[in-house]
Scaffold this active site. Structure first.
Site, PDB file in Angstrom:
ATOM      1  CD  GLU A  97      95.623  16.360 -16.969  1.00  0.00           C
ATOM      2  OE1 GLU A  97      94.646  16.800 -17.294  1.00  0.00           O
ATOM      3  OE2 GLU A  97      96.640  16.323 -17.427  1.00  0.00           O
ATOM      4  CG  ASP A 101      97.284   6.546 -18.452  1.00  0.00           C
ATOM      5  OD1 ASP A 101      97.213   5.859 -18.034  1.00  0.00           O
ATOM      6  OD2 ASP A 101      97.449   6.495 -20.170  1.00  0.00           O
ATOM      7  CG  PHE A 150      90.092   4.092 -22.018  1.00  0.00           C
ATOM      8  CD1 PHE A 150      91.489   4.543 -22.266  1.00  0.00           C
ATOM      9  CD2 PHE A 150      89.294   4.609 -22.585  1.00  0.00           C
ATOM     10  CE1 PHE A 150      91.647   5.950 -22.852  1.00  0.00           C
ATOM     11  CE2 PHE A 150      89.206   5.829 -23.164  1.00  0.00           C
ATOM     12  CZ  PHE A 150      90.459   6.545 -23.285  1.00  0.00           C
TER      13      PHE A 150
HETATM   14  P1  IMP Z   1      99.678  10.808 -19.875  1.00  0.00           P
HETATM   15  O1  IMP Z   1     100.349  11.532 -20.579  1.00  0.00           O
HETATM   16  O2  IMP Z   1      99.785   9.190 -20.362  1.00  0.00           O
HETATM   17  O3  IMP Z   1      99.544  10.717 -18.447  1.00  0.00           O
HETATM   18  O4  IMP Z   1      98.092  10.951 -20.514  1.00  0.00           O
HETATM   19  C1  IMP Z   1      97.283  11.824 -19.875  1.00  0.00           C
HETATM   20  C2  IMP Z   1      96.098  12.028 -20.696  1.00  0.00           C
HETATM   21  O5  IMP Z   1      95.707  10.780 -21.415  1.00  0.00           O
HETATM   22  C3  IMP Z   1      94.794  12.552 -19.666  1.00  0.00           C
HETATM   23  O6  IMP Z   1      94.828  13.816 -19.589  1.00  0.00           O
HETATM   24  C4  IMP Z   1      93.736  11.940 -20.712  1.00  0.00           C
HETATM   25  O7  IMP Z   1      93.487  12.820 -21.654  1.00  0.00           O
HETATM   26  C5  IMP Z   1      94.235  10.747 -21.259  1.00  0.00           C
HETATM   27  N1  IMP Z   1      93.943   9.467 -20.844  1.00  0.00           N
HETATM   28  C6  IMP Z   1      94.689   8.613 -19.918  1.00  0.00           C
HETATM   29  N2  IMP Z   1      93.964   7.592 -19.502  1.00  0.00           N
HETATM   30  C7  IMP Z   1      92.784   7.779 -19.976  1.00  0.00           C
HETATM   31  C8  IMP Z   1      91.571   7.112 -19.623  1.00  0.00           C
HETATM   32  O8  IMP Z   1      91.153   6.083 -18.991  1.00  0.00           O
HETATM   33  N3  IMP Z   1      90.248   7.455 -20.161  1.00  0.00           N
HETATM   34  C9  IMP Z   1      90.304   8.705 -21.117  1.00  0.00           C
HETATM   35  N4  IMP Z   1      91.427   9.523 -21.281  1.00  0.00           N
HETATM   36  C10 IMP Z   1      92.542   9.126 -20.564  1.00  0.00           C
END
Ligand code: IMP
Ligand code: MG
Length: 175
Positions: A97, A101, A150
């Site tokens: 992955e 986040d 970000f």
């Molecule tokens: P989660 O479900 O919140 O853990 O999100 C995961 C997904 O959000 C990742 O696979 C990314 O596609 C996107 N994402 C989270 N943080 C960032 C960031 O800082 N930059 C770009 N995409 C992000």
């Protein structure tokens, strides 16, 4: 109008770390075969580099999840857009992955895969943003732990842009 991007991790730093991760994974799975699951689209760059550094027989598969929410935060609703085309029962599976986040996407994905009874299931993430975590999930292999910023590049996008950057940087939107 152009966004300014400040470098957080250089290409050299990322490549060196991926090399170390590959060596660690190679040792941990010695004598085994691996199914590598790359999550689209963000993990593509990392998965290719990592796969090249894992010195074991392995197969590469792709999955894609989509989470509904605004562009930079995932919501609780995750949907599977692309599934595997092989049965992973009894196999050693490593999910690759881009970033953990909130943890929502991964908890959905890991749960789905666990139900298919692999011999083992682990997670390798290039980046970890622990401050943002909503669901308690931790990668078995983490490239870099970063602050709550970000980031783009090395596969990560901002509204589908910047994936192709060879480094990881922070976007400062200028208008
Ligand atoms: P989660 O479900 O919140 O853990 O999100 C995961 C997904 O959000 C990742 O696979 C990314 O596609 C996107 N994402 C989270 N943080 C960032 C960031 O800082 N930059 C770009 N995409 C992000
Ligand atoms: Mg994304």
């Amino acid at each position: 109008m152009a966004d300014r991007i400040s470098v957080m991790l250089t290409e050299e730093e990322i490549d060196a770390r991926i090399r170390q991760m590959g060596e660690e994974i190679t040792k941990d799975y010695e004598g085994k075969e691996l199914v590598l699951i790359c999550t689209l689209k963000g993990a593509v760059f990392f998965a290719c580099e990592l796969a090249k550094r894992i010195d074991l027989p392995s197969q590469m598969e792709f999955m894609r999840c989509e989470s509904y929410g605004n562009s930079d935060t995932s919501s609780g609703n995750v949907k599977l857009l692309l599934d595997l085309d092989q049965d992973i029962a009894g196999k050693h599976v490593l999910v690759i992955e881009d970033i953990v986040d909130t943890g929502r996407t991964l908890s959905y994905l890991m749960e789905k895969l666990k139900n298919r009874k692999p011999a083992s299931l682990k997670l390798a993430a290039l980046l970890d943003k622990p401050e943002r975590r909503v669901i308690d999930i931790k990668a078995d292999y983490t490239g870099f732990t970063i602050p709550d910023k970000f980031v783009v590049g090395y596969g990560l996008d901002y509204a589908q842009n910047y994936r192709q950057l060879p480094y990881i940087g922070v976007v400062e939107v200028v208008d």
